[in-house]
Design a protein around this motif. Structure first.
Motif, mmCIF file in Angstrom:
data_model
loop_
_atom_site.group_PDB
_atom_site.id
_atom_site.type_symbol
_atom_site.label_atom_id
_atom_site.label_comp_id
_atom_site.label_asym_id
_atom_site.label_seq_id
_atom_site.Cartn_x
_atom_site.Cartn_y
_atom_site.Cartn_z
ATOM 1 N N ALA A 263 -1.289 14.792 1.558
ATOM 2 C CA ALA A 263 -1.742 15.559 0.283
ATOM 3 C C ALA A 263 -0.621 15.002 -0.581
ATOM 4 C CB ALA A 263 -1.373 16.936 0.460
ATOM 5 N N THR A 264 -0.634 13.529 -0.862
ATOM 6 C CA THR A 264 0.197 12.976 -1.811
ATOM 7 C C THR A 264 -0.598 11.830 -2.566
ATOM 8 O OG1 THR A 264 2.357 11.917 -1.753
ATOM 9 C CG2 THR A 264 1.232 11.857 0.155
ATOM 10 N N PRO A 265 -0.064 11.701 -3.790
ATOM 11 C CA PRO A 265 -0.478 10.223 -4.263
ATOM 12 C C PRO A 265 0.364 9.212 -3.686
ATOM 13 C CG PRO A 265 0.168 12.064 -5.915
ATOM 14 C CD PRO A 265 0.546 12.557 -4.637
ATOM 15 N N MET A 266 -0.001 8.069 -3.996
ATOM 16 C CA MET A 266 0.862 6.969 -3.453
ATOM 17 C C MET A 266 1.264 6.036 -4.246
ATOM 18 S SD MET A 266 0.161 7.499 0.154
ATOM 19 C CE MET A 266 0.154 5.972 0.903
ATOM 20 N N GLU A 267 2.016 5.110 -3.997
ATOM 21 C CA GLU A 267 2.433 3.966 -4.713
ATOM 22 C C GLU A 267 2.163 2.676 -4.052
ATOM 23 O OE1 GLU A 267 6.533 4.369 -5.818
ATOM 24 O OE2 GLU A 267 7.426 3.595 -3.793
ATOM 25 N N THR A 268 1.696 1.608 -4.691
ATOM 26 C CA THR A 268 1.577 0.457 -4.047
ATOM 27 C C THR A 268 2.847 -0.357 -3.871
ATOM 28 O OG1 THR A 268 -0.726 0.172 -5.157
ATOM 29 C CG2 THR A 268 0.358 -2.011 -4.326
ATOM 30 N N VAL A 269 3.007 -0.894 -2.752
ATOM 31 C CA VAL A 269 4.313 -1.634 -2.251
ATOM 32 C C VAL A 269 4.041 -3.028 -2.466
ATOM 33 C CG1 VAL A 269 6.043 -2.259 -0.613
ATOM 34 C CG2 VAL A 269 5.257 0.228 -0.712
ATOM 35 N N ALA A 270 2.698 -3.375 -2.196
ATOM 36 C CA ALA A 270 2.497 -5.062 -2.231
ATOM 37 C C ALA A 270 0.816 -5.027 -2.092
ATOM 38 C CB ALA A 270 3.317 -5.775 -1.322
ATOM 39 N N TYR A 271 0.435 -5.894 -2.701
ATOM 40 C CA TYR A 271 -1.023 -6.286 -2.867
ATOM 41 C C TYR A 271 -0.927 -7.828 -2.982
ATOM 42 C CZ TYR A 271 -5.643 -7.479 -3.435
ATOM 43 O OH TYR A 271 -7.054 -8.069 -3.217
ATOM 44 N N GLU A 272 -2.011 -8.448 -1.859
ATOM 45 C CA GLU A 272 -2.162 -9.784 -2.064
ATOM 46 C C GLU A 272 -3.455 -10.185 -1.328
ATOM 47 O OE1 GLU A 272 0.265 -14.106 -0.939
ATOM 48 O OE2 GLU A 272 0.961 -12.156 -0.164
ATOM 49 N N PRO A 273 -4.535 -10.941 -2.119
ATOM 50 C CA PRO A 273 -5.527 -11.667 -1.403
ATOM 51 C C PRO A 273 -5.045 -12.656 -0.745
ATOM 52 C CG PRO A 273 -5.632 -12.176 -3.765
ATOM 53 C CD PRO A 273 -4.531 -11.071 -3.663
ATOM 54 N N VAL A 274 -5.324 -12.684 0.576
ATOM 55 C CA VAL A 274 -5.007 -13.888 1.390
ATOM 56 C C VAL A 274 -6.133 -14.383 2.164
ATOM 57 C CG1 VAL A 274 -3.742 -14.672 3.345
ATOM 58 C CG2 VAL A 274 -2.914 -12.674 1.738
ATOM 59 N N PRO A 275 -6.713 -15.709 1.154
ATOM 60 C CA PRO A 275 -7.921 -16.183 1.897
ATOM 61 C C PRO A 275 -7.998 -16.638 3.321
ATOM 62 C CG PRO A 275 -7.499 -16.888 -0.369
ATOM 63 C CD PRO A 275 -6.284 -16.006 0.106
ATOM 64 N N GLU A 276 -6.499 -17.214 3.592
ATOM 65 C CA GLU A 276 -6.520 -17.731 4.979
ATOM 66 C C GLU A 276 -6.879 -16.711 5.884
ATOM 67 O OE1 GLU A 276 -4.791 -20.164 1.855
ATOM 68 O OE2 GLU A 276 -4.432 -18.034 2.535
ATOM 69 N N TRP A 277 -6.487 -15.427 5.805
ATOM 70 C CA TRP A 277 -6.604 -14.253 6.389
ATOM 71 C C TRP A 277 -8.018 -13.487 6.419
ATOM 72 C CZ3 TRP A 277 -1.272 -11.637 5.611
ATOM 73 C CH2 TRP A 277 -0.262 -12.616 6.089
ATOM 74 N N ILE A 278 -8.714 -13.897 5.292
ATOM 75 C CA ILE A 278 -10.010 -13.577 4.755
ATOM 76 C C ILE A 278 -10.021 -12.080 4.385
ATOM 77 C CG2 ILE A 278 -11.381 -15.351 6.216
ATOM 78 C CD1 ILE A 278 -12.503 -12.893 7.979
ATOM 79 N N THR A 279 -8.953 -11.656 4.010
ATOM 80 C CA THR A 279 -8.696 -10.186 3.762
ATOM 81 C C THR A 279 -7.772 -10.224 2.457
ATOM 82 O OG1 THR A 279 -8.903 -9.663 6.109
ATOM 83 C CG2 THR A 279 -8.055 -8.063 4.738
ATOM 84 N N GLY A 280 -8.058 -9.015 1.804
ATOM 85 C CA GLY A 280 -7.195 -8.362 0.539
ATOM 86 C C GLY A 280 -6.081 -7.642 1.351
ATOM 87 N N MET A 281 -4.977 -7.923 1.319
ATOM 88 C CA MET A 281 -3.909 -7.214 1.925
ATOM 89 C C MET A 281 -3.047 -6.421 1.052
ATOM 90 S SD MET A 281 -4.292 -8.476 5.034
ATOM 91 C CE MET A 281 -2.641 -8.216 5.951
ATOM 92 N N GLY A 282 -3.027 -5.258 1.505
ATOM 93 C CA GLY A 282 -2.127 -4.081 0.821
ATOM 94 C C GLY A 282 -1.388 -3.287 1.626
ATOM 95 N N VAL A 283 -0.274 -2.740 0.907
ATOM 96 C CA VAL A 283 0.438 -1.674 1.580
ATOM 97 C C VAL A 283 1.146 -0.675 0.565
ATOM 98 C CG1 VAL A 283 2.511 -3.163 1.490
ATOM 99 C CG2 VAL A 283 2.560 -1.172 2.977
ATOM 100 N N ALA A 284 0.678 0.470 0.914
ATOM 101 C CA ALA A 284 1.276 1.771 -0.097
ATOM 102 C C ALA A 284 1.828 2.796 0.724
ATOM 103 C CB ALA A 284 -0.249 2.523 -0.616
ATOM 104 N N THR A 285 2.665 3.322 -0.024
ATOM 105 C CA THR A 285 3.366 4.656 0.759
ATOM 106 C C THR A 285 3.581 5.765 -0.223
ATOM 107 O OG1 THR A 285 5.639 4.318 0.123
ATOM 108 C CG2 THR A 285 5.051 2.624 1.914
ATOM 109 N N THR A 286 3.876 6.971 0.336
ATOM 110 C CA THR A 286 4.445 7.855 -0.427
ATOM 111 C C THR A 286 5.411 7.492 -1.243
ATOM 112 O OG1 THR A 286 3.832 9.382 1.567
ATOM 113 C CG2 THR A 286 5.419 10.327 -0.300
ATOM 114 N N PRO A 287 5.414 7.833 -2.509
ATOM 115 C CA PRO A 287 6.568 7.381 -3.367
ATOM 116 C C PRO A 287 8.043 8.004 -2.974
ATOM 117 C CG PRO A 287 5.077 8.395 -4.909
ATOM 118 C CD PRO A 287 4.517 8.557 -3.373
ATOM 119 N N THR A 288 8.843 7.099 -2.823
ATOM 120 C CA THR A 288 10.226 7.432 -2.367
ATOM 121 C C THR A 288 11.285 7.900 -3.204
ATOM 122 O OG1 THR A 288 11.043 5.128 -2.360
ATOM 123 C CG2 THR A 288 9.799 5.917 -0.324
ATOM 124 N N GLY A 289 11.107 7.470 -4.634
ATOM 125 C CA GLY A 289 12.179 7.527 -5.616
ATOM 126 C C GLY A 289 13.212 6.537 -5.434
ATOM 127 N N ALA A 290 12.980 5.419 -4.416
ATOM 128 C CA ALA A 290 13.955 4.775 -4.316
ATOM 129 C C ALA A 290 14.152 3.636 -5.729
ATOM 130 C CB ALA A 290 13.779 3.669 -3.048
#
Length: 306
Positions: A263-290
């Motif tokens: 039950a929380t919005p997210m923040e994108t930590v990283a996104y990168e299309p990687v053709p060699e892995w044939i996938t759009g690679m993303g990671v997002a987490t709960t905002p940490t305030g860091a």
């Protein structure tokens, strides 16, 4: 979302890809790798007492009988493509009542008493947490590969109910969604269930060049923006919304369930299309305030690489 995220709740959503594990020299995906390392640091700082892991399967655990949703009471790591081996530490005293309550709330959850889970669970678990068992985990499988599929909106409703059921647990709960973003693995496009790993590899190798061109960064970025800015809109997400991103993008059902559970919005930590892995690679987490420095962009990484 009416239930506000508490300090004892965290959500992490991350892509997985066999290509990442085959890239033993770490030649590609430096930005995503940095992002998943940052997510792991955040998980370590959070110190979860329990992980609720929404994952998929690549037609290994569920072939002839394919539930829409399954909750595991015991599970091992299959160890495919370098993912962890050993047994998941599934706390039966939490998992069994959760399954019973979900059934009572109208979710037709299959209860699985023993299964080997492939990299759809293991890769992201290893990246975020480490070796098995390490932390107690309740694995929840969502069918993202073998039609017919339950709707993305149903994944949202399931996640919300899981979050509500566990909100009074008194534990630090980490919700994880693993899979996606845009990709179209040839073995999934073929809709051929029951392939051996050797047959699956052959199909994917034959179609790899075409699959490299099927990443859709605009779709990926829009989805990441949605989970950050308007996560409740995931309740009305549909197959039609996912189809432009490829057959593999159906795995974002796991993200939808995890975001709804926390039950929380997210923040994108990283996104990168990687053709060699044939996938759009993303990671997002709960905002940490860091206040840590932002990760370098893929273009910045390319400029400093020899």
């Amino acid at each position: 979302m009416p239930r506000r995220p508490a300090s004892d709740t965290m959500v992490v959503c991350a892509s997985h890809s066999p290509g990442m594990l085959r890239d033993a020299t770490e030649e590609h995906g430096a930005h995503f790798r940095a992002g998943i390392d940052e997510a792991r640091r955040r998980v370590t700082a959070f110190e979860p007492d329990l992980v609720v892991f929404f994952g998929s399967d690549h037609r290994r655990a569920f072939v002839d009988s394919v539930p829409a949703v399954a909750l595991m009471l015991a599970a091992d790591g299959l160890g495919d493509l370098g993912s962890p081996t050993g047994s998941y530490d599934v706390p039966a005293e939490i998992a069994e009542p959760l399954a019973a309550s979900l059934l009572a709330q109208g979710f037709d959850v299959t209860v699985v008493r023993k299964v080997a889970l492939d990299h759809g669970f293991g890769q992201t678990y290893g990246h975020l947490i480490g070796d098995l068992p390490t932390v107690p985990v309740i694995p929840i499988y969502l069918n993202c590969a073998t039609p017919p599929l339950a709707s993305p909106g149903r994944a949202y409703a399931l996640g919300r109910q899981v979050g509500e059921e566990l909100s009074g647990l008194g534990k630090r709960v980490l919700y994880v969604g693993s899979g996606g973003l845009s990709h179209s693995p040839p073995s999934l496009e073929a809709a051929a269930a029951g392939l051996s790993d050797e047959e699956r590899l052959a199909v994917n190798e034959a179609g790899r060049a075409a699959a490299r061109e099927k990443i859709v960064p605009d779709w990926d970025q829009a989805f990441l923006a949605r989970i950050a800015e308007d996560p409740e809109s995931l309740a009305t997400f549909t197959d039609a919304d996912i189809i432009p991103a490829g057959v593999g993008a159906h795995e974002v059902r796991t993200w939808i369930a995890a975001v709804a559970a926390g039950a929380t919005p997210m923040e994108t930590v990283a996104y990168e299309p990687v053709p060699e892995w044939i996938t759009g690679m993303g990671v997002a987490t709960t905002p940490t305030g860091a206040t840590s420095a932002p990760l370098p962009s893929p273009s910045q990484i390319e400029q400093v690489q020899p």
